[in-house]
Design a protein around this motif. Structure first.
Motif, short mmCIF file in Angstrom:
data_model
loop_
_atom_site.label_atom_id
_atom_site.label_comp_id
_atom_site.label_asym_id
_atom_site.label_seq_id
_atom_site.Cartn_x
_atom_site.Cartn_y
_atom_site.Cartn_z
N ILE A 147 13.66 -1.47 0.21
CA ILE A 147 14.40 -2.94 0.37
C ILE A 147 13.41 -4.25 0.39
O ILE A 147 13.84 -4.88 -0.30
CB ILE A 147 15.42 -2.70 1.58
CG1 ILE A 147 16.61 -1.63 1.40
CG2 ILE A 147 16.21 -4.13 1.75
CD1 ILE A 147 17.42 -1.33 2.65
N HIS A 148 12.62 -3.93 1.10
CA HIS A 148 11.79 -5.37 1.32
C HIS A 148 10.94 -5.50 0.36
O HIS A 148 10.56 -4.72 -0.55
CB HIS A 148 11.04 -5.17 2.80
CG HIS A 148 12.21 -5.22 4.04
ND1 HIS A 148 11.89 -4.75 5.32
CD2 HIS A 148 13.36 -5.78 4.14
CE1 HIS A 148 12.89 -4.64 5.83
NE2 HIS A 148 13.64 -5.44 5.34
N SER A 149 10.42 -6.69 0.32
CA SER A 149 9.24 -7.17 -0.52
C SER A 149 8.13 -6.38 -0.38
O SER A 149 7.67 -5.82 0.64
CB SER A 149 9.20 -8.73 -0.73
OG SER A 149 8.40 -9.06 0.67
N ASP A 150 7.19 -6.71 -1.35
CA ASP A 150 5.95 -5.85 -1.33
C ASP A 150 4.80 -6.51 -0.23
O ASP A 150 3.96 -5.57 0.29
CB ASP A 150 5.12 -6.01 -2.59
CG ASP A 150 5.70 -4.96 -3.65
OD1 ASP A 150 6.51 -4.24 -3.43
OD2 ASP A 150 5.23 -5.30 -4.94
N ARG B 200 0.87 -1.34 -0.07
CA ARG B 200 -0.03 0.00 -0.12
C ARG B 200 0.83 1.33 0.01
O ARG B 200 0.48 2.42 -0.43
CB ARG B 200 -1.03 0.14 1.25
CG ARG B 200 -1.93 -1.17 1.33
CD ARG B 200 -2.82 -1.00 2.40
NE ARG B 200 -3.92 -2.10 2.50
CZ ARG B 200 -4.82 -2.22 3.45
NH1 ARG B 200 -4.73 -1.57 4.36
NH2 ARG B 200 -5.50 -3.32 3.28
N GLY B 201 1.96 1.09 0.65
CA GLY B 201 2.75 2.30 0.67
C GLY B 201 3.35 2.68 -0.90
O GLY B 201 3.53 3.72 -1.04
N ALA B 202 3.74 1.63 -1.45
CA ALA B 202 4.23 1.99 -2.89
C ALA B 202 3.28 2.34 -3.89
O ALA B 202 3.06 2.89 -4.81
CB ALA B 202 4.95 0.41 -3.48
N ALA B 203 1.84 2.22 -3.39
CA ALA B 203 0.75 2.61 -4.08
C ALA B 203 0.32 3.88 -3.92
O ALA B 203 -0.64 4.29 -4.52
CB ALA B 203 -0.61 1.50 -3.74
#
Length: 240
Positions: free
Chosen positions: A176-179, A113-116
């Motif tokens: 760094i971490h995955s979605d 959600r952060g990447a969205a």
């Protein structure tokens, strides 16, 4: 002492007391006296040249040692305003676990959600904790480190800088971490306070030569504490 006495003048009472200890360590008998110009050390004539040589060597070996001077921010050791932060963390925990449990999912750091575009999670995740033991761990460590940082940098600057450091840590985890990664907690803010304490002496290295030796020691000590509290299995090492 014999009648043949020589006076070694000193600039202050503190200096003459230091010199007296130096001569005593070399088994040279001396007496602190008050003279018309100020202070001095009274030594026997036969010990005068040796005493002068000892004090000359003492001044050479301690040249540039200025750490005894008052340093900015060294008057206050701990700022009890950190209790306000602990109370705020406890209040947020109650609101999100008992009063409004839906806030837990809405505010935690969710990389997908952060990447969205839900950027606020970088900030709100700092105020959330998984359970009471998680809260107690961060509150206890944060109380100590934030209290020390607030005393050094001022309460407003320290709290804002530590909070932004926690948000930056969440940003590092997002990069760094995955979605599928999800995290929450104030540990990034706590380690931000640790970072500020580790580099406190850096601002003094030009003015106080003795501070240069403390820079490396402060950085190493800060890293070792980081390993102790921030590298536990299952913790957000990238954020810390």
């Amino acid at each position: 002492m014999d009648a043949a006495i020589r006076i070694i003048p000193a600039r202050s009472r503190r200096e003459v007391m230091d010199w007296g200890l130096v001569l005593a360590s070399q088994e040279i008998e001396a007496m602190i006296v008050r003279t018309d110009p100020g202070w001095g050390l009274a030594v026997e004539e036969r010990d005068y040249e040796q005493a002068q040589a000892v004090l000359r060597q003492y001044r050479v070996e301690n040249r540039g040692w200025r750490w005894k001077q008052q340093l900015p921010g060294s008057g206050l050791v701990f700022h009890w305003g950190a209790l306000v932060w602990v109370a705020a963390m406890a209040a947020f925990y109650y609101w999100t676990m008992a009063a409004f449990p839906q806030l837990q999912d809405a505010g935690m750091m969710d990389n997908r959600r952060g990447a969205a575009g839900e950027w606020w999670r970088l900030l709100t995740a700092i105020t959330l904790h998984e359970n009471l033991s998680h809260l107690a761990e961060n509150a206890a460590t944060g109380f100590l480190l934030l209290g020390l940082a607030m005393a050094r940098y001022g309460p407003g600057v320290a709290m804002l800088a530590a909070f932004l450091a926690g948000a930056a840590g969440n940003g590092a985890s997002l990069a760094i971490h995955s979605d599928a990664s999800r995290s929450l907690g104030a540990s990034g803010m706590v380690t931000g306070a640790l970072g500020m304490l580790s580099v406190h002496s850096f601002s003094l290295w030009r003015k106080y030569r003795a501070a240069r030796g403390l820079m490396a020691r402060g950085a190493v000590a800060g890293f070792l504490i980081l390993v102790l509290i921030g590298f536990a299995p299952g913790s957000d090492i990238a954020g810390h």
